[in-house]
Design an enzyme around this catalytic site. Structure first.
Site, PDB file in Angstrom:
ATOM      1  N   GLY A  96       0.811  -1.196   0.000  1.00 18.74           N
ATOM      2  CA  GLY A  96       0.000   0.000   0.000  1.00 18.74           C
ATOM      3  C   GLY A  96       0.851   1.255   0.000  1.00 18.74           C
ATOM      4  N   GLY A  98       1.574   5.338   1.050  1.00 15.85           N
ATOM      5  CA  GLY A  98       1.547   5.994   2.343  1.00 15.85           C
ATOM      6  C   GLY A  98       2.760   5.692   3.191  1.00 15.85           C
ATOM      7  CG  ASP A 152       0.616  -6.213   1.123  1.00 15.35           C
ATOM      8  OD1 ASP A 152       0.018  -5.587   0.230  1.00 15.35           O
ATOM      9  OD2 ASP A 152       1.012  -5.681   2.168  1.00 15.35           O
ATOM     10  CG  HIS A 257      -1.038  -0.516   7.506  1.00 12.95           C
ATOM     11  ND1 HIS A 257      -0.361  -1.696   7.753  1.00 12.95           N
ATOM     12  CD2 HIS A 257      -0.730  -0.175   6.231  1.00 12.95           C
ATOM     13  CE1 HIS A 257       0.315  -2.046   6.684  1.00 12.95           C
ATOM     14  NE2 HIS A 257       0.113  -1.147   5.748  1.00 12.95           N
ATOM     15  CG  ASP A 438     -18.972  -9.656   6.236  1.00 12.76           C
ATOM     16  OD1 ASP A 438     -19.109 -10.885   6.047  1.00 12.76           O
ATOM     17  OD2 ASP A 438     -18.125  -8.969   5.643  1.00 12.76           O
ATOM     18  N   GLY A 439     -21.921 -11.912   7.226  1.00 14.20           N
ATOM     19  CA  GLY A 439     -23.073 -12.549   6.603  1.00 14.20           C
ATOM     20  C   GLY A 439     -23.078 -12.592   5.096  1.00 14.20           C
ATOM     21  CG  ASP A 440     -19.797 -11.115   2.783  1.00 16.83           C
ATOM     22  OD1 ASP A 440     -19.294 -11.898   3.611  1.00 16.83           O
ATOM     23  OD2 ASP A 440     -19.147 -10.230   2.206  1.00 16.83           O
ATOM     24  CB  CYS A 441     -19.664 -16.807   3.801  1.00 14.18           C
ATOM     25  SG  CYS A 441     -18.722 -18.250   3.267  1.00 14.18           S
ATOM     26  CB  SER A 484     -13.647 -14.284  -1.746  1.00 16.15           C
ATOM     27  OG  SER A 484     -14.032 -14.170  -0.404  1.00 16.15           O
TER      28      SER A 484
END
Length: 566
Positions: A96, A98, A152, A257, A438-441, A484
């Site tokens: 990244g 910065g 990374d 970070h 977060d319920g999105d798998c 993913s």
């Protein structure tokens, strides 16, 4: 994951139940994730936070005679040494933005050959890393140096697998020198990585072969430790300063970070603080870096961005004094300055590297880069970017055969059955995932399954197993994206390479053992590049036993029906 009767056959539910999208952290509890930054207005000398990274790289290239960049901004942000000899091992790093001058500012003779930059605190894409590999990798091969952060590792790993599939020689070393946290699996990449880059770059410049350059870098990583302290957390462009560290206090061991450190304490004089930092690096309990009396060391004091060079030299003075008179070791190399920063974080880090004759010679070797040493300051605003190199996937147009062979028909049935099982399980997977994440798998997996099912009907070259796996890798990468997408691209890309190199490549019909070995190698690739481990409650808890069971079945001498495609 054999049954109680020893039958290694697995159902789709058994395979999918433990699956958790690694976007929550490939090795949950093993690699510290970057922390979100609260967005608001801030004062920075920029045109726009959105264009800052690209414009900064353009300025760097203009001010550095030998530096060139690939066309493709802003998606592909790669700078490279246009004068690097083509017969040497190429050394590539990135991460990244910065952290200037790292990594682009370390491109130069005796250091990096190329650097791939991501957005602020975000990993470069696999496409950017692959473009860098294609641009600078010659017959001697390339070494990728990767900071120990999930994004990374995954994107560099995917790019390395794709490059190897194209015939390039590529090795990868993860740089992890943080000593502030007690868990070894949570070691982050800090400024000690700059010394590892110097060692690797000098080894490559000396003409050493790829394996020797890799070993020199790996040894450097194993013999360096770092710790940082700061009075303020970094502020990204477009964000307002964080109030996490109270006035009059400092945070000990935070990441570059802004990740939380080990503890907060009152500010204290450097002569009191520096011994605590050094004792953390050489702590016998943590055993990150063991120094015996008389050992030779190199010391690097790094300004994290918002401190002054005066402060860095004061810290260096204290470090040299404590190392010499209290720890009874011999500092023989010392550096102070800005090497790997954290935007404007008011803080410093100390890195100590244990030296042997070889590392000392490599650190002493000549090198020149904006972030390391002086160079001729010619202006080059009129430099034209080079085109982005095109790889095999740009030339390979996947196409479904007009007539499927017996193998092609079995592959199509298997792919469609697997995709249907994933799609049907998506809602249940989301429900399970909502209890821990977060319920999105399931939704994420369904995107990939829908795309692969469509590709099997329209474009996958099903008569060729290796090419089919490459096509699936490209398909899931585009459909799923993010972590993913990178994970499943690595899996299918590594499987494609294994199938291409198996004895079945000449016959076109892999044996059960060849299929099982491809699954095993694909699983090992994810373990290698992600840093995940079986037992860490990730998808590897399903994939590792499945691969082992398939290999056992194929080696059992039986019919192989448990693993043969039907």
């Amino acid at each position: 994951m054999a049954s109680a009767s020893g039958n290694p056959a697995l159902t789709i539910d058994q395979l999918l139940t433990p699956v958790r999208s690694l976007s929550q952290g490939v090795c949950r509890g093993s690699i510290r994730q970057r922390q979100p930054v609260r967005q608001a207005a801030a004062k920075k000398f920029l045109n726009s936070p959105k264009t800052a990274v690209v414009e900064s790289l353009e300025g760097l290239v203009a001010a550095t005679p030998y530096l060139e960049r690939l066309d493709g901004f802003p998606g592909i942000k790669v700078v490279f040494d246009g004068q690097a000899p083509s017969d040497r091992v190429a050394v590539i790093a990135g991460g990244g933005s910065g952290h200037e001058p790292s990594m682009a500012g370390l491109v130069g003779d005796g250091l990096l050959t190329a650097a791939a930059a991501g957005d602020m605190f975000a990993s470069p894409t696999a496409e950017a890393v692959l473009a860098a590999l294609r641009a600078v990798t010659g017959p001697a091969g390339a070494l990728c140096l990767v900071l120990n952060y999930t994004g990374d590792r995954l994107n560099f790993g995917l790019a390395a697998e794709q490059a190897k599939a194209e015939g390039l020689k590529v090795e990868l070393v993860v740089m992890e020198d943080d000593t502030a946290l007690p868990d070894r699996d949570m070691r982050r990449g800090l400024a000690g990585s700059v010394l590892a880059i110097k060692v690797a770059g000098a080894a490559a410049a000396a003409g050493r072969p790829l394996e020797a350059v890799r070993d020199a870098a790996r040894s450097a990583v194993q013999n360096v430790g770092s710790v940082g302290v700061a009075a303020t957390v970094c502020t990204l462009p477009g964000a307002e300063p964080s109030g996490r560290i109270p006035e009059g206090e400092i945070e000990f061991g935070l990441g570059v970070h802004g990740e939380p450190g080990a503890f907060k304490q009152p500010m204290e004089p450097v002569d009191t603080l520096v011994p605590k930092m050094l004792e953390t690096i050489v702590s016998k309990e943590r055993a990150y870096l063991m120094l015996e009396p008389g050992a030779r060391v190199g010391v690097l004091v790094n300004n994290l961005g918002g401190s002054t060079l005066m402060e860095a030299y004061v810290v260096l003075r204290a470090a040299l004094h404590h190392l010499t008179h209290t720890m009874q070791v011999q500092p023989v190399k010392a550096w102070a300055g800005s090497f790997l920063t954290s935007v404007d974080m008011a803080g410093v880090s100390i890195s100590v590297m244990k030296l042997d004759d070889d590392r000392l010679e490599l650190l002493d070797a000549a090198a020149a880069a904006p972030g390391w040493g002086s160079i001729k300051a010619d202006c080059g605003l009129d430099k034209q970017p080079r085109p982005v190199p095109q790889g095999k996937e740009a030339l390979e147009a996947f196409q479904r055969p007009q007539e499927l062979s017996g193998l092609g028909q079995r592959l199509e049935r298997s792919i469609q059955a697997a995709c249907s099982a994933v799609i049907e399980s998506a809602d249940q997977l989301d429900a399970w995932d909502s209890k821990v994440g977060d319920g999105d798998c399931g939704s994420t997996l369904r995107l990939g399954a829908d795309a692969v099912a469509a590709a099997a009907t329209a474009s996958l070259p099903l008569n060729d197993p290796s090419a089919t796996a490459r096509g699936m890798a490209s398909t899931v990468g585009q459909a799923m994206g993010g972590t993913s997408g990178a994970i499943y691209r690595i899996l299918f890309t590594a499987a494609a390479g294994a199938l291409a190199s198996s004895s079945a490549s000449s016959t076109g019909d892999p044996s059960p053992l060849a299929w099982a070995e491809a699954l095993k190698k694909a699983t090992e690739a994810i373990l290698h590049y992600s840093g995940a481990k079986a037992g860490a409650r990730t998808m590897m808890d399903a994939l590792v036993p499945a691969a082992d069971a398939a290999l056992d079945a194929a080696n059992s001498g039986g019919s192989g029906k448990q693993v043969e495609l039907k």
